[in-house]
Scaffold this active site. Sequence first.
Site, PDB file in Angstrom:
ATOM      1  N   HIS A  84      -9.360   3.269 -19.022  1.00 35.12           N
ATOM      2  CA  HIS A  84      -8.998   3.345 -17.606  1.00 35.12           C
ATOM      3  C   HIS A  84      -7.648   4.050 -17.455  1.00 35.12           C
ATOM      4  CE1 HIS A  84      -8.035   1.990 -13.516  1.00 35.12           C
ATOM      5  NE2 HIS A  84      -9.335   1.780 -13.377  1.00 35.12           N
TER       6      HIS A  84
ATOM      7  N   PHE B  50      -9.923   5.741  -6.128  1.00 30.71           N
ATOM      8  CA  PHE B  50      -8.656   6.239  -6.675  1.00 30.71           C
ATOM      9  C   PHE B  50      -7.830   7.046  -5.677  1.00 30.71           C
ATOM     10  CE2 PHE B  50     -11.355   5.579 -10.406  1.00 30.71           C
ATOM     11  CZ  PHE B  50     -10.533   4.777 -11.187  1.00 30.71           C
TER      12      PHE B  50
ATOM     13  N   ASP C 167     -12.733  -1.433  -7.241  1.00 33.02           N
ATOM     14  CA  ASP C 167     -12.421  -1.991  -5.931  1.00 33.02           C
ATOM     15  C   ASP C 167     -11.660  -0.971  -5.096  1.00 33.02           C
ATOM     16  OD1 ASP C 167     -13.242  -4.570  -5.425  1.00 33.02           O
ATOM     17  OD2 ASP C 167     -11.499  -5.522  -6.311  1.00 33.02           O
TER      18      ASP C 167
ATOM     19  N   TYR D 247      -8.352  -0.087  -2.934  1.00 28.40           N
ATOM     20  CA  TYR D 247      -6.981  -0.602  -2.973  1.00 28.40           C
ATOM     21  C   TYR D 247      -6.861  -1.731  -1.960  1.00 28.40           C
ATOM     22  CZ  TYR D 247      -5.841   3.698  -5.547  1.00 28.40           C
ATOM     23  OH  TYR D 247      -5.787   4.714  -6.470  1.00 28.40           O
TER      24      TYR D 247
END
Length: 225
Positions: free
Chosen positions: A182, A75, A62, A64
Amino acid sequence: MDPQWRSLFEHEFGQPYMQELYAYLKREAENGKTIFPPADLWFNAFLMTPMPAIKVVIVGQDPYHAPGQAHGLSFSVPRGVSLPPSLKNIYKELFDAGHGPLAGDLTPWAREGVLLLNASLTVEQGLPGSHAKKGWLTFTNRCLRAINEQCEQIVFLSWGKFAHGVCSEINTQRHRVIKTSHPSPLGASKSGADFDAFLGSGCFAQANQQLRDWGREPVNWHAVH
């Protein structure tokens, strides 16, 4: 936008699922919902990294969902914004301890040939996953399929269970998938039966070595200074 992305976009934008997604996002905005990133940055990853230039693909889940963070690259946050926890761990894995302050804007990676792709390209403020089932996953899966079929010798950095699923159809005879946990604080140190813990994995060095083995130019991961 380069011709390969443009051809794909023109085809997908004409499909009913994308027209329904666009109508949904338009209604949400008209109803006063705040959507991140701003509309002019939804396709930033594709504009920054032409398909023929791709060396590495990094799949996020997704954008942020807090104000001022999302700008269309997985990221990544705009320069001047505090580093989110996952990005801190990404830098921890990449750089030696004690390195000076780093900006969170990963645009230099995108320009190096790293496609920073979120599986959903929009999200409602404060509601992670809110747009995941509205059509974006179909769209980004078709983008990944196009890379899989039209490109050669791409490294996919597959971080976490969600990314493992997204990358499961990649042809590993033509490409390389490097699976880790992750980089979030909850997962960065955990390993599994078929993947290493993110921290200590050497995934960036592995990616560059694979590119060299193919005779391709490695990524300058330090370009984010």
